[in-house]
Motif scaffolding. Structure first.
Motif, short mmCIF file in Angstrom:
data_model
loop_
_atom_site.label_atom_id
_atom_site.label_comp_id
_atom_site.label_asym_id
_atom_site.label_seq_id
_atom_site.Cartn_x
_atom_site.Cartn_y
_atom_site.Cartn_z
N ARG A 44 1.04 -1.12 0.03
CA ARG A 44 0.15 0.33 -0.71
C ARG A 44 0.66 1.51 -0.03
O ARG A 44 2.24 1.11 0.41
N VAL A 45 0.13 2.19 -0.47
CA VAL A 45 1.15 3.35 -0.68
C VAL A 45 0.16 4.53 0.13
O VAL A 45 -0.61 4.49 0.05
N SER A 46 0.97 5.98 0.50
CA SER A 46 0.63 7.11 0.36
C SER A 46 0.22 8.26 0.21
O SER A 46 1.64 8.25 0.70
N LEU A 47 -0.07 9.14 -0.19
CA LEU A 47 0.83 10.18 -0.56
C LEU A 47 0.40 11.72 0.21
O LEU A 47 -0.81 11.96 -0.18
N ASN A 48 1.25 12.51 0.56
CA ASN A 48 1.12 13.69 1.37
C ASN A 48 1.49 15.04 1.03
O ASN A 48 2.76 14.58 1.46
N ILE A 56 -5.76 6.57 -6.53
CA ILE A 56 -5.29 5.95 -5.59
C ILE A 56 -5.52 5.80 -4.45
O ILE A 56 -5.63 6.93 -3.50
N SER A 57 -6.65 4.80 -3.23
CA SER A 57 -6.87 4.45 -2.11
C SER A 57 -5.90 4.36 -1.25
O SER A 57 -5.33 3.29 -1.70
N PRO A 58 -5.41 4.73 -0.18
CA PRO A 58 -4.38 4.48 1.09
C PRO A 58 -4.38 3.36 1.43
O PRO A 58 -3.55 2.00 1.94
N ASP A 59 -6.02 2.31 1.36
CA ASP A 59 -6.19 1.14 1.79
C ASP A 59 -6.60 -0.02 0.25
O ASP A 59 -6.28 -1.02 0.70
N GLU A 60 -5.73 0.82 -0.75
CA GLU A 60 -6.08 -0.16 -1.61
C GLU A 60 -4.63 -0.76 -1.76
O GLU A 60 -3.33 0.01 -2.03
N SER A 61 -4.25 -2.55 -1.93
CA SER A 61 -2.72 -2.81 -2.37
C SER A 61 -2.53 -2.73 -3.69
O SER A 61 -3.80 -2.91 -5.14
N GLY A 62 -1.31 -3.17 -4.22
CA GLY A 62 -0.89 -3.73 -5.45
C GLY A 62 0.54 -3.91 -5.24
O GLY A 62 1.18 -4.62 -4.24
N THR A 63 1.02 -3.64 -6.07
CA THR A 63 2.28 -3.93 -6.24
C THR A 63 3.41 -2.68 -7.16
O THR A 63 3.17 -2.10 -7.30
N LEU A 64 4.74 -3.02 -6.40
CA LEU A 64 5.68 -2.23 -6.38
C LEU A 64 6.71 -2.80 -7.58
O LEU A 64 7.36 -3.97 -7.43
#
Length: 223
Positions: A44-48, A56-64
């Motif tokens: 998961r990622v978060s941008l602030n 992209i939701s902060p709770d949404e998982s994906g691949t780095l």
């Protein structure tokens, strides 16, 4: 543009594939895709502050994907972004919560365009105003947190990021080099140097006169 919204992962090759391609002496090395250094799923990622238009939701998982040229995150929804390494000014391992903490620098906030690329709102106006005033565009700082579901992945992610960042060093600054070049030469009568207008004998110091007498055989000979 440093941060670009994407809907697919850019082309890449594995280190083994890269070695095979290079060993065969390709017609152009520029056509070789960049190397994938690490692929980490369930991230998961978060941008602030958030990037406007980036779905992209902060709770949404994906691949780095840690690729030689860009850092890529693609969420399970098919939305994601790629980030150029020079825009990452700092990256470190955070233990609470377990994540990779990054500081990003961008000129102005980015928005998503219909073709999938990111652009700045009122970018043209900002550039025109910058040219007229002769100033610099304000830089905005963002924080990126990369949160893998498996905390043991923090070290491999950090090491891969560090390696790829080393492939993109900051360009040398010419500001001080230009100043040094200008200071290497000084005009006569400036910077504390005065022009000497006396005779040759007046110009020589006491030591210089003695050395001159020996060279020219002008020493006093009483006998």
């Amino acid at each position: 543009m440093a941060l670009v919204s994407i809907s697919s992962v850019p082309p890449f090759v594995s280190p083994a594939e890269h070695s095979t391609i290079v060993s065969s002496t390709p017609s152009s090395f520029n056509d070789i895709p960049p190397v994938l250094r690490l692929k980490q799923e369930n991230v998961r990622v978060s941008l602030n502050p958030p990037v406007p238009g980036l779905s992209i939701s902060p709770d949404e998982s994906g691949t780095l994907y840690v690729i030689d040229t860009v850092l890529v995150f693609l969420a399970s929804s098919g939305h994601g972004f790629q980030l150029e390494y020079p825009s990452i000014t700092l990256h470190a391992i955070s233990r609470d919560p377990p994540s990779i903490y990054c500081q990003l620098i961008s000129e102005v906030p980015l928005t998503e365009t219909p073709n999938g690329a990111a652009e700045t709102p009122q970018q043209n106006n900002a550039e025109d105003e910058d040219e007229e005033t002769g100033g610099e565009i304000d830089e905005a700082m963002r924080e990126l947190n990369i949160i893998p579901a498996d905390s043991t992945a923090l070290e491999p992610i950090f090491e891969s990021l560090s390696y790829c960042a080393s492939l993109h060093p900051d360009p040398p600054s010419s500001e001080y080099d230009d100043d040094d070049d200008e200071d290497q030469f000084a005009d006569a009568g400036t910077n504390g140097f005065d022009t000497f207008e006396g005779s040759e004998q007046e110009e020589l110091s006491a030591v210089g006169r003695v050395r001159s007498d020996f060279v020219n055989d002008n020493r006093y000979a009483p006998y």
